[in-house]
Design an enzyme around this catalytic site. Structure first.
Site, PDB file in Angstrom:
ATOM      1  N   ARG A 350       0.142  -1.836   0.044  1.00 24.23           N
ATOM      2  CA  ARG A 350       0.280  -0.098  -0.091  1.00 24.23           C
ATOM      3  C   ARG A 350       0.735   1.459  -0.198  1.00 24.23           C
ATOM      4  O   ARG A 350       0.532   2.119  -0.514  1.00 24.23           O
ATOM      5  CB  ARG A 350      -0.724   0.102   0.910  1.00 24.23           C
ATOM      6  CG  ARG A 350      -0.349   0.346   2.168  1.00 24.23           C
ATOM      7  CD  ARG A 350      -1.354   0.720   3.445  1.00 24.23           C
ATOM      8  NE  ARG A 350      -1.790  -1.081   3.445  1.00 24.23           N
ATOM      9  CZ  ARG A 350      -1.658  -1.494   4.803  1.00 24.23           C
ATOM     10  NH1 ARG A 350      -0.087  -1.839   5.230  1.00 24.23           N
ATOM     11  NH2 ARG A 350      -1.794  -3.171   5.300  1.00 24.23           N
ATOM     12  N   CYS A 479      -5.409  -0.755   8.362  1.00 21.57           N
ATOM     13  CA  CYS A 479      -4.849  -0.569   9.341  1.00 21.57           C
ATOM     14  C   CYS A 479      -4.083  -1.022   9.913  1.00 21.57           C
ATOM     15  O   CYS A 479      -5.002  -2.378  10.527  1.00 21.57           O
ATOM     16  CB  CYS A 479      -6.233   0.374  10.630  1.00 21.57           C
ATOM     17  SG  CYS A 479      -5.932   0.700  12.006  1.00 21.57           S
ATOM     18  N   ASP A 480      -2.765  -1.441   9.801  1.00 21.62           N
ATOM     19  CA  ASP A 480      -1.930  -2.429  10.318  1.00 21.62           C
ATOM     20  C   ASP A 480      -2.152  -3.304  11.927  1.00 21.62           C
ATOM     21  O   ASP A 480      -2.672  -4.630  11.773  1.00 21.62           O
ATOM     22  CB  ASP A 480      -0.960  -1.954  10.113  1.00 21.62           C
ATOM     23  CG  ASP A 480      -0.129  -1.585   8.750  1.00 21.62           C
ATOM     24  OD1 ASP A 480       0.921  -0.869   9.083  1.00 21.62           O
ATOM     25  OD2 ASP A 480      -0.552  -2.303   8.109  1.00 21.62           O
ATOM     26  N   PRO A 481      -2.013  -2.536  12.615  1.00 19.32           N
ATOM     27  CA  PRO A 481      -2.476  -2.685  13.899  1.00 19.32           C
ATOM     28  C   PRO A 481      -4.050  -2.975  14.115  1.00 19.32           C
ATOM     29  O   PRO A 481      -3.860  -4.067  15.302  1.00 19.32           O
ATOM     30  CB  PRO A 481      -2.008  -1.655  15.161  1.00 19.32           C
ATOM     31  CG  PRO A 481      -2.585  -0.953  14.640  1.00 19.32           C
ATOM     32  CD  PRO A 481      -2.778  -0.906  13.231  1.00 19.32           C
ATOM     33  N   MET A 482      -5.315  -3.333  13.577  1.00 17.97           N
ATOM     34  CA  MET A 482      -6.473  -4.206  13.489  1.00 17.97           C
ATOM     35  C   MET A 482      -6.155  -5.875  13.423  1.00 17.97           C
ATOM     36  O   MET A 482      -6.368  -5.768  12.338  1.00 17.97           O
ATOM     37  CB  MET A 482      -7.484  -3.303  12.722  1.00 17.97           C
ATOM     38  CG  MET A 482      -8.584  -3.714  12.915  1.00 17.97           C
ATOM     39  SD  MET A 482      -9.631  -2.258  12.219  1.00 17.97           S
ATOM     40  CE  MET A 482      -9.524  -0.865  13.507  1.00 17.97           C
TER      41      MET A 482
END
Length: 797
Positions: A350, A479-482
């Site tokens: 991304r 959203c990476d940490p989701m």
């Protein structure tokens, strides 16, 4: 406190204590350095993975650059001590470690160098840092002018701490032939294969000078003694000990004695760099310190390298801070991202695609090449990988080992933007191979056109939905940490579903442009279905939920005490066309009430204060930092873009201006950052921790900048590329009565003047004094020929 040089963009801070972490950054294709105003540095180079050549006082694990970086007395830095041998007084440059307040202080962040001008004890000291264009090397220059009426007897001490290089083997020595301090080490290894990989590592750090020192020291602890770095024992003596370091923590410390007559000045140049050995250090010395001319040529070459981002867009609005940032610093940051891929060998897909999108305004050929590289790593089922491998030895690391579901979306969004900007529709017919097949059953699928690659990406998105018609989130989307919403394979993302719908609508427009009616209708139908399904399952009455967890619970909804509302689903519902006018009215109100701060829009609110296992590690981050409710500028850019698309010009411009320009000195102090880059976030949790709100992360790696540059060019200025030319539709805030713009577009020069007129009811456009008539789509579109110049005047009511 802050002043601007509109001609070259330089920004000057006049205090070392008002914004102690204020910084600038420089880079080339091999390295990056972030210097703060007090002299502390964060630097890394590629060999081929990121490595350090100046280290902290303890063994450091490899990590990304960290937000809100903490500086401490032994943090790596670049310092000089200045001592008056007659009085014994001394101070340090640029401010730390002595922290003696100077008579005057200027920290100057320019596009091609970082410098200081400091007056103290009747001396003016000018210190500057530049880089080379092709080598991993810092170029330092120190000049001192005596303003006293009498001669001065001075001692100058360099203090470049190299730090704890290796637990296995480290040492330092002075090389008389090189006139340099060489700090040598061995990178530890455990596996035999690592030894052969590391044989050519640059395990030595060299400090070269073009002036012979009278003494030197290589042992940090001996130099410091009991006095500490703010009052080192060693400089109280006439000479340094001139001893090597045998496994002690090394530092590059040289003493130079100067006798300066009244008004006399002295200049010394240095190179600080990682090298493989003394032979490579000698090469650097010859290239950069052989003569004043060789050094001047190197600095000029670097200035030209950085200047590649200049003059693509020039805007005059009468607002000094806004113009300075947009004309000088925004394209520079866009260029950094697009040119060196954040100094990573496996950038997230991304990030790689969006960074390449920004580059289309500066070097569209590089954008195209990046898209081809990304497409060549697409799987033949349409799925995009989590990272793009930039060379044969690269491997997916860190976050790229975690499966995320959003990469196909960015492929469509970014390539559609490229087609608009360049008109290069022939690109769609270019053949590009797929990544090596995952299974023997698909071995025969070798290559396809770009157009077919994108169709496959959208088909893949369409296939990755549950029985409600919503896209699976797996271990995260944008959203990476989701990472725990859907790790069991059940949870879904409303944002990704809306983003998929948006990308399908964009691709439908491309198909309309190439007269492919069947594909146009297919993608519009699927986009509409996604929008309907999100409305059915994720509309919470006044805004959209963020998703549905593995346990079947909607989150980001009104009943939630924490994480009640997220910004991204609202932004992309506007872009995808999922909302009605009535929905927009209620949604807009709730966004303002719950997410708006003086520093921009929070990504979510209220911030999480403890772990929520149905959401993931996002909720473990401190409230108001990063994805846990900060003013996360990438998400803010999406919302600004959506507002402009929705013709909510005033709201869009307010947020755009807020993101890049402090509204007052108090605002600037709260951010603690110079306006020379957009950080990835400002602290949020505005209603929970108001005293800390607005603080900059100081991290300049962010997908924000490509979008903000696009917003300024295509929406605010209103010079947007379309297939058949340049669409002209400025969206100025009511407070602006006129602007002047110059931009390059498809190798043509565009000059635009926008004026408000009380005598008209709708926009009028004149090109070279001839009125331009709207086309069949009710748009002002100017056909543009390469190597031509166009003078455009736009009248707005």
């Amino acid at each position: 406190m802050i002043t601007y040089n509109q001609q070259n963009g330089a920004v000057t801070l006049n205090s070392p204590i008002s914004m102690p972490n204020a910084c600038g950054f420089l880079w080339n294709k091999n390295m990056m350095i972030q210097m703060n105003c007090r002299g502390y540095a964060v630097a890394q180079f590629m060999q081929p993975e990121p490595a350090k050549y100046a280290h902290g006082p303890a063994l450091e694990a490899k990590t990304f650059m960290q937000p809100e970086h903490a500086y401490f007395s032994h943090h790596p830095g670049r310092f000089f001590y200045i001592k008056d041998n007659h009085t014994g007084e001394f101070f340090s440059l640029p401010y730390a470690p002595v922290k003696q307040m100077p008579t005057s202080f200027e920290f100057i962040a320019a596009k091609n160098k970082i410098s200081w001008k400091i007056a103290h004890l009747n001396l003016t000291c000018e210190l500057s840092l530049s880089l080379t264009t092709n080598d991993t090397a810092e170029l330092w220059q120190l000049s001192i002018i005596n303003h006293d009426e009498t001669a001065r007897d001075l001692s100058i001490y360099s203090y470049f701490p190299v730090g704890y290089m290796s637990w296995m083997n480290q040492s330092a020595r002075f090389d008389n032939e090189l006139n340099a301090i060489l700090c040598e080490s061995v990178t530890p290894y455990q596996k035999v294969d690592q030894y052969f990989t590391q044989q050519n590592f640059k395990d030595c750090t060299v400090f070269l000078s073009d002036r012979k020192p009278v003494s030197y020291e290589t042992r940090q602890s001996i130099f410091e003694g009991e006095g500490g770095l703010n009052n080192p024992d060693a400089i109280k003596k006439p000479k340094l000990a001139s001893q090597p370091a045998h496994y002690q923590t090394p530092a590059a410390i040289m003493q130079f004695d100067l006798n300066l007559a009244p008004s006399e000045s002295s200049e010394t140049n240095f190179v600080f760099a990682p090298v493989k050995d003394a032979k490579e250090a000698a090469t650097l010395k010859q290239k950069y310190l052989a003569s004043p001319q060789t050094l001047a040529n190197a600095k000029q070459d670097y200035q030209q390298y950085i200047a590649q981002a200049d003059n693509q867009l020039q805007i005059e609005t009468g607002t000094q801070a806004f113009d300075n940032f947009v004309n000088h610093w925004l394209p520079r940051q866009v260029f950094y991202h697009g040119d060196v891929n954040r100094l990573s060998t496996d950038p997230q897909t991304r990030n790689y695609l969006q960074d390449a999108m920004g580059m289309m305004y500066i070097a569209p050929d590089k954008t195209k090449a990046a898209f081809i590289k990304a497409l060549s790593q697409q799987h033949d089922n349409g799925e995009m990988p989590d990272g793009i491998l930039l060379n044969a030895d690269s491997e997916l690391k860190y976050i790229n080992q975690i499966p995320h579901t959003d990469h196909c979306v960015w492929l469509v969004i970014c390539i559609e933007a490229y087609l608009n900007e360049t008109g290069d529709y022939e690109f769609l017919e270019q053949m590009v191979p797929f990544a090596p097949a995952k299974t023997a059953a698909t071995e025969n699928a070798q290559s396809a056109t770009v157009y077919e690659h994108i169709n496959l990406a959208l088909d893949f998105l369409w296939s990755q939905r549950d029985d409600r018609g919503l896209n699976y989130i797996n271990q995260g989307d944008w959203c990476d940490p989701m990472n725990m919403v859907g790790y069991k394979g059940i949870g879904v993302s409303s944002w990704l579903s809306l983003a998929s719908a948006y990308s399908m609508k964009l691709w439908a427009q491309v198909n309309e442009s190439i007269s492919n009616k069947a594909q146009n209708e297919k993608w519009l139908h699927q986009a509409d279905k996604l929008n309907q399904d999100v409305n059915e399952h994720c509309w919470d009455g006044e805004w959209f939920a963020r998703g549905i967890t593995d346990a079947g619970n909607c989150f980001g909804v009104s009943k939630d005490i924490e994480g009640r509302i997220y910004l991204n689903p609202q932004s992309f519902s506007m872009l995808s066309g999922a909302i009605s006018d009535n929905q927009w009215q209620s949604m807009q109100y709730q966004i303002k009430q719950q997410l708006k701060t003086p520093f921009g829009m929070m990504m979510l609110a209220p911030s999480y204060t403890h772990m929520h296992e149905e959401v993931g590690r996002l909720t473990q981050k401190f409230p108001g930092t990063a994805e846990n409710g900060s003013v996360y500028n990438h998400a803010g850019a999406f919302y600004i873009y959506a507002l402009f698309e929705h013709e909510e010009t005033e709201a869009a411009f307010e947020l755009l201006h807020t993101m890049i320009c402090a509204q007052s000195d108090e605002d600037a102090l709260a951010r603690g950052q110079l306006p020379v880059f957009i950080p990835n976030y400002y602290r949020g949790a505005y209603f929970q921790y108001p005293d800390d709100a607005g603080k900059s992360s100081q991290l300049f790696n962010t997908g924000t900048v490509a979008w903000i540059y696009r917003i300024v060019i295509e929406q605010l200025v209103g010079l947007k590329g379309v297939k058949d030319g340049l669409k002209i539709q400025p969206q100025l805030p009511k407070t602006w009565n006129n602007i002047s713009v110059k931009r390059q577009f498809r190798q043509a020069s565009i000059k635009l003047d926008v004026l408000r007129s009380r005598d008209i009811d709708e926009q009028q456009v004149y090109v070279d004094d001839k009125q331009l008539i709207k086309n069949s789509r009710n748009e002002f579109v100017l056909p543009v020929k390469a190597n031509s110049e166009y003078c455009i005047k736009v009248l707005l009511p």
